[in-house]
Design a protein around this motif. Sequence first.
Motif, PDB file in Angstrom:
ATOM      1  N   ILE A  42      51.479  22.530  53.316  1.00  0.00           N
ATOM      2  CA  ILE A  42      50.926  23.665  52.566  1.00  0.00           C
ATOM      3  C   ILE A  42      51.445  24.971  53.167  1.00  0.00           C
ATOM      4  CG2 ILE A  42      48.809  24.793  51.774  1.00  0.00           C
ATOM      5  CD1 ILE A  42      47.362  22.138  52.619  1.00  0.00           C
ATOM      6  N   ARG A  43      51.836  25.874  52.285  1.00  0.00           N
ATOM      7  CA  ARG A  43      52.259  27.214  52.716  1.00  0.00           C
ATOM      8  C   ARG A  43      51.561  28.251  51.865  1.00  0.00           C
ATOM      9  NH1 ARG A  43      57.222  28.416  55.299  1.00  0.00           N
ATOM     10  NH2 ARG A  43      57.846  26.604  56.478  1.00  0.00           N
ATOM     11  N   LEU A  44      51.309  29.389  52.470  1.00  0.00           N
ATOM     12  CA  LEU A  44      50.777  30.520  51.720  1.00  0.00           C
ATOM     13  C   LEU A  44      51.969  31.290  51.191  1.00  0.00           C
ATOM     14  CD1 LEU A  44      48.319  32.143  50.797  1.00  0.00           C
ATOM     15  CD2 LEU A  44      48.485  33.439  52.921  1.00  0.00           C
ATOM     16  N   GLY A  45      52.180  31.221  49.878  1.00  0.00           N
ATOM     17  CA  GLY A  45      53.338  31.861  49.272  1.00  0.00           C
ATOM     18  C   GLY A  45      53.151  33.333  49.010  1.00  0.00           C
ATOM     19  N   ALA A  55      36.445  42.280  48.664  1.00  0.00           N
ATOM     20  CA  ALA A  55      36.037  40.880  48.687  1.00  0.00           C
ATOM     21  C   ALA A  55      36.778  40.038  47.659  1.00  0.00           C
ATOM     22  CB  ALA A  55      34.531  40.783  48.457  1.00  0.00           C
ATOM     23  N   GLU A  56      37.686  40.612  46.899  1.00  0.00           N
ATOM     24  CA  GLU A  56      38.467  39.866  45.917  1.00  0.00           C
ATOM     25  C   GLU A  56      39.874  39.650  46.444  1.00  0.00           C
ATOM     26  OE1 GLU A  56      38.415  42.114  42.311  1.00  0.00           O
ATOM     27  OE2 GLU A  56      36.325  41.671  41.912  1.00  0.00           O
ATOM     28  N   PHE A  57      40.439  38.462  46.166  1.00  0.00           N
ATOM     29  CA  PHE A  57      41.808  38.205  46.587  1.00  0.00           C
ATOM     30  C   PHE A  57      42.474  37.190  45.677  1.00  0.00           C
ATOM     31  CE2 PHE A  57      39.306  35.003  48.813  1.00  0.00           C
ATOM     32  CZ  PHE A  57      40.064  33.864  48.663  1.00  0.00           C
ATOM     33  N   THR A  58      43.803  37.180  45.747  1.00  0.00           N
ATOM     34  CA  THR A  58      44.617  36.178  45.075  1.00  0.00           C
ATOM     35  C   THR A  58      45.527  35.563  46.121  1.00  0.00           C
ATOM     36  OG1 THR A  58      44.625  37.449  43.024  1.00  0.00           O
ATOM     37  CG2 THR A  58      46.329  35.770  43.261  1.00  0.00           C
ATOM     38  N   ALA A  59      45.554  34.247  46.180  1.00  0.00           N
ATOM     39  CA  ALA A  59      46.424  33.532  47.105  1.00  0.00           C
ATOM     40  C   ALA A  59      47.219  32.500  46.319  1.00  0.00           C
ATOM     41  CB  ALA A  59      45.596  32.834  48.179  1.00  0.00           C
ATOM     42  N   THR A  60      48.511  32.451  46.560  1.00  0.00           N
ATOM     43  CA  THR A  60      49.344  31.425  45.956  1.00  0.00           C
ATOM     44  C   THR A  60      49.692  30.408  47.032  1.00  0.00           C
ATOM     45  OG1 THR A  60      50.263  32.991  44.377  1.00  0.00           O
ATOM     46  CG2 THR A  60      51.481  30.933  44.702  1.00  0.00           C
ATOM     47  N   LEU A  61      49.277  29.175  46.819  1.00  0.00           N
ATOM     48  CA  LEU A  61      49.543  28.093  47.755  1.00  0.00           C
ATOM     49  C   LEU A  61      50.745  27.309  47.272  1.00  0.00           C
ATOM     50  CD1 LEU A  61      45.898  26.807  48.272  1.00  0.00           C
ATOM     51  CD2 LEU A  61      47.133  28.529  49.592  1.00  0.00           C
ATOM     52  N   ARG A  68      49.884  26.644  43.403  1.00  0.00           N
ATOM     53  CA  ARG A  68      48.515  26.798  42.911  1.00  0.00           C
ATOM     54  C   ARG A  68      48.058  28.198  43.278  1.00  0.00           C
ATOM     55  NH1 ARG A  68      43.640  23.151  42.323  1.00  0.00           N
ATOM     56  NH2 ARG A  68      41.989  24.663  42.026  1.00  0.00           N
ATOM     57  N   THR A  69      47.543  28.917  42.302  1.00  0.00           N
ATOM     58  CA  THR A  69      47.033  30.252  42.552  1.00  0.00           C
ATOM     59  C   THR A  69      45.516  30.207  42.600  1.00  0.00           C
ATOM     60  OG1 THR A  69      48.932  31.266  41.471  1.00  0.00           O
ATOM     61  CG2 THR A  69      46.972  32.635  41.728  1.00  0.00           C
ATOM     62  N   VAL A  70      44.968  30.777  43.664  1.00  0.00           N
ATOM     63  CA  VAL A  70      43.526  30.839  43.856  1.00  0.00           C
ATOM     64  C   VAL A  70      43.127  32.306  43.722  1.00  0.00           C
ATOM     65  CG1 VAL A  70      41.624  30.465  45.479  1.00  0.00           C
ATOM     66  CG2 VAL A  70      43.588  28.908  45.466  1.00  0.00           C
ATOM     67  N   VAL A  71      42.249  32.595  42.787  1.00  0.00           N
ATOM     68  CA  VAL A  71      41.700  33.937  42.627  1.00  0.00           C
ATOM     69  C   VAL A  71      40.217  33.810  42.913  1.00  0.00           C
ATOM     70  CG1 VAL A  71      41.317  35.884  41.075  1.00  0.00           C
ATOM     71  CG2 VAL A  71      43.410  34.524  40.880  1.00  0.00           C
ATOM     72  N   ALA A  72      39.733  34.592  43.864  1.00  0.00           N
ATOM     73  CA  ALA A  72      38.332  34.440  44.254  1.00  0.00           C
ATOM     74  C   ALA A  72      37.697  35.783  44.588  1.00  0.00           C
ATOM     75  CB  ALA A  72      38.227  33.518  45.451  1.00  0.00           C
TER      76      ALA A  72
END
Length: 144
Positions: A42-45, A55-61, A68-72
């Motif tokens: 797994i890498r954080l892209g 408190a909001e973020f977007t992470a692409t794994l 996979r994009t995580v929006v939380a």
Amino acid sequence: MTILTLDTDMFHAAAPKGLRAESADLTAAQFHVRYCGHTGPIRLGDWSPAGSRSAEFTATLEFADHLRTVVATGNPVAAMTSALYEEGYPVEILQFHQRHTAAGTATFVQCECNGRRGWGAALSDDSAESTVRAMIAGVNRLGR
């Protein structure tokens, strides 16, 4: 993503007592390689705040065969735990330590995944990014 210059001695000193004991025979540089490693499945892209609230973020794994994009909003541990579980990595966070240092926020997590336990660590100027990177480092370490 912000690249920080890492004072490995400071980073190692900021680790929780149990992790310092586990890694007592390592130099600060060896500690960084072992617990903050960027190799694994797994890498954080990509990382970015998702909105005007901190408190909001977007992470692409990045996984071997897909992204996979995580929006939380809110807790990055809950968001990442859920996303990793859905990707076949049933990670549980056993210990979580975060320290604010002169170089940024240092995060240390002890993870358990598929019966194996191990630590992951990261440093970033953003506490949520530091958390996500430490979790990924921990899961990657367990996958080796």
